[in-house]
Design an enzyme around this catalytic site. Structure first.
Site, mmCIF file in Angstrom:
data_model
loop_
_atom_site.group_PDB
_atom_site.id
_atom_site.type_symbol
_atom_site.label_atom_id
_atom_site.label_comp_id
_atom_site.label_asym_id
_atom_site.label_seq_id
_atom_site.Cartn_x
_atom_site.Cartn_y
_atom_site.Cartn_z
ATOM 1 N N GLY A 8 0.862 -1.190 0.000
ATOM 2 C CA GLY A 8 0.000 0.000 0.000
ATOM 3 C C GLY A 8 0.897 1.237 0.000
ATOM 4 N N HIS A 155 -14.621 10.071 10.130
ATOM 5 C CA HIS A 155 -13.450 9.965 9.254
ATOM 6 C C HIS A 155 -13.722 10.695 7.941
ATOM 7 C CE1 HIS A 155 -12.087 6.720 11.947
ATOM 8 N NE2 HIS A 155 -10.888 6.975 11.461
ATOM 9 N N LYS A 159 -12.788 7.055 3.232
ATOM 10 C CA LYS A 159 -12.644 5.808 4.000
ATOM 11 C C LYS A 159 -13.658 4.774 3.513
ATOM 12 C CE LYS A 159 -12.221 3.941 8.670
ATOM 13 N NZ LYS A 159 -11.043 3.120 8.333
HETATM 14 P P1 NAD Z 1 -5.369 4.371 0.783
HETATM 15 O O1 NAD Z 1 -6.527 3.947 -0.078
HETATM 16 O O2 NAD Z 1 -4.862 5.766 0.685
HETATM 17 O O3 NAD Z 1 -4.132 3.388 0.551
HETATM 18 C C1 NAD Z 1 -4.241 2.011 0.310
HETATM 19 C C2 NAD Z 1 -3.194 1.665 -0.719
HETATM 20 O O4 NAD Z 1 -3.179 0.238 -0.889
HETATM 21 C C3 NAD Z 1 -3.497 2.290 -2.095
HETATM 22 O O5 NAD Z 1 -2.347 2.988 -2.573
HETATM 23 C C4 NAD Z 1 -3.819 1.077 -2.959
HETATM 24 O O6 NAD Z 1 -3.425 1.258 -4.324
HETATM 25 C C5 NAD Z 1 -2.971 0.006 -2.261
HETATM 26 N N1 NAD Z 1 -3.367 -1.356 -2.656
HETATM 27 C C6 NAD Z 1 -4.578 -1.812 -3.062
HETATM 28 N N2 NAD Z 1 -4.484 -3.122 -3.411
HETATM 29 C C7 NAD Z 1 -3.194 -3.489 -3.201
HETATM 30 C C8 NAD Z 1 -2.490 -4.705 -3.389
HETATM 31 N N3 NAD Z 1 -3.098 -5.818 -3.892
HETATM 32 N N4 NAD Z 1 -1.182 -4.743 -3.060
HETATM 33 C C9 NAD Z 1 -0.552 -3.645 -2.586
HETATM 34 N N5 NAD Z 1 -1.167 -2.436 -2.417
HETATM 35 C C10 NAD Z 1 -2.476 -2.374 -2.711
HETATM 36 O O7 NAD Z 1 -5.824 4.042 2.264
HETATM 37 P P2 NAD Z 1 -5.146 4.508 3.637
HETATM 38 O O8 NAD Z 1 -5.894 5.665 4.185
HETATM 39 O O9 NAD Z 1 -3.674 4.563 3.490
HETATM 40 O O10 NAD Z 1 -5.550 3.271 4.573
HETATM 41 C C11 NAD Z 1 -5.131 1.958 4.278
HETATM 42 C C12 NAD Z 1 -5.710 1.018 5.332
HETATM 43 O O11 NAD Z 1 -5.154 1.342 6.622
HETATM 44 C C13 NAD Z 1 -7.232 1.140 5.520
HETATM 45 O O12 NAD Z 1 -7.758 -0.131 5.785
HETATM 46 C C14 NAD Z 1 -7.384 2.061 6.721
HETATM 47 O O13 NAD Z 1 -8.591 1.897 7.405
HETATM 48 C C15 NAD Z 1 -6.216 1.601 7.542
HETATM 49 N N6 NAD Z 1 -5.707 2.573 8.521
HETATM 50 C C16 NAD Z 1 -5.206 2.069 9.670
HETATM 51 C C17 NAD Z 1 -4.630 2.901 10.617
HETATM 52 C C18 NAD Z 1 -4.007 2.286 11.845
HETATM 53 O O14 NAD Z 1 -3.486 3.026 12.699
HETATM 54 N N7 NAD Z 1 -4.016 0.950 11.970
HETATM 55 C C19 NAD Z 1 -4.584 4.293 10.400
HETATM 56 C C20 NAD Z 1 -5.110 4.784 9.212
HETATM 57 C C21 NAD Z 1 -5.658 3.916 8.265
#
Ligand code: NAD
Length: 267
Positions: A8, A155, A159
């Site tokens: 990601g 959020h 999201k």
């Molecule tokens: P985002 O959509 O900006 O980023 C997700 C990324 O994953 C994108 O760039 C997408 O292209 C990529 N992706 C999709 N399929 C993929 C694959 N098969 N292989 C590799 N990469 C792939 O989302 P975000 O805001 O960065 O959030 C990502 C996740 O993290 C969400 O589930 C969100 O809820 C979670 N999150 C968790 C926390 C935490 O503290 N645990 C904090 C914020 C967000």
């Protein structure tokens, strides 16, 4: 030196994790994973996320990952996480999973993976929220069934899952402190002539608007008073720093499923 794979990589979280890892001496990005049809595939991840070239190209290849990294940090999507873990099953690698929105079966798969390798799985990696989880349990044990428990989370508009993983984790912590089954007591929406609130329900309500990074409020509503506890994240860097801390921690652990409370020594 800890070699880190970020899945990601160009997302909102992945990009901050990569940017902040550049300030650390003991952690180095070796693979920037993205989805197959990613428009920037093959380009330098540093240039794509605006920190300047770092000589690591965005890739969708999940083969031979164990040769390229010591730890996987995953902030992608539930199906991408599971696909990645499956590809690692022959040579398990310690992982930090920040992705949220998993189904029950997917969570079972993560538990299975963690039997052979250390895995930090946490819907919220900030110090503040993890401290809050501890405090919520303490409050609920005292207020018991006399106070109504409601969780409100907000959020940004992009999201994808709801309620947030953090709100669900808070609900689980509260249900367990109150000796309730979350499945039987969670109420996710109210509309129309719904009648009086039942004593044991745990309300979990969702707001989606603009660019809100992440806000969670828990209300303990009693007769004549109420307690409200709010956590507001103003920058994703709080989660990114937590994820990097978890990466440094997880590769020194024995196999098992851990969360941020373990990483932060709050248990
Ligand atoms: P985002 O959509 O900006 O980023 C997700 C990324 O994953 C994108 O760039 C997408 O292209 C990529 N992706 C999709 N399929 C993929 C694959 N098969 N292989 C590799 N990469 C792939 O989302 P975000 O805001 O960065 O959030 C990502 C996740 O993290 C969400 O589930 C969100 O809820 C979670 N999150 C968790 C926390 C935490 O503290 N645990 C904090 C914020 C967000």
């Amino acid at each position: 030196m800890l070699n880190m794979i970020v899945s990601g990589a160009s997302g909102r979280m992945g990009s901050r994790i990569i940017a902040l890892s550049r300030e650390m001496d003991d952690i180095k990005l070796t693979v920037a994973l993205e989805r197959k049809d990613h428009e920037e595939s093959g380009k330098d991840i540093g240039q794509v996320i605006g920190i300047g070239a770092i000589n690591i190209k965005i890739t969708d290849s999940i083969t031979d990952m164990s040769e390229k990294g010591d730890v996987l940090v995953d902030f992608s999507s539930p199906s991408a996480t599971i696909e990645c873990l499956k590809s690692l099953s022959d040579k398990p690698m310690p992982v930090v999973i920040g992705t949220t929105g998993f189904s029950k079966d997917e969570i079972e798969y993560i538990k299975l993976y963690a039997q052979n390798t250390p895995c930090v799985f946490a819907p919220n990696m900030s110090v503040g929220v993890n401290l809050l989880l501890k405090v919520l349990s303490d409050i609920a044990k005292v207020t018991g069934d006399d106070y109504d428990v409601e969780i409100i989370e907000a959020h940004h508009r992009l999201k994808k899952d709801a309620p947030s993983g953090t709100a669900m984790k808070m609900a689980q912590v509260l249900a367990s402190a109150l000796n309730r089954s979350l499945e039987d007591t969670a109420v996710y929406a109210r509309h129309g002539l719904i009648g009086e609130r039942t004593r044991k329900e745990i309300g979990i309500q969702t707001v989606r608007a603009g660019d809100i990074v992440g806000e969670h409020t828990v209300i303990f509503g009693g007769l004549g008073e109420r307690i409200e506890i709010t956590h507001k994240a103003s920058s994703r860097d709080t989660f990114a720093r937590g994820a990097l801390k978890a990466a440094q921690w997880v590769h020194k652990q024995t196999p098992g499923l851990y969360d941020m409370q373990d990483v932060l020594g709050l248990k």
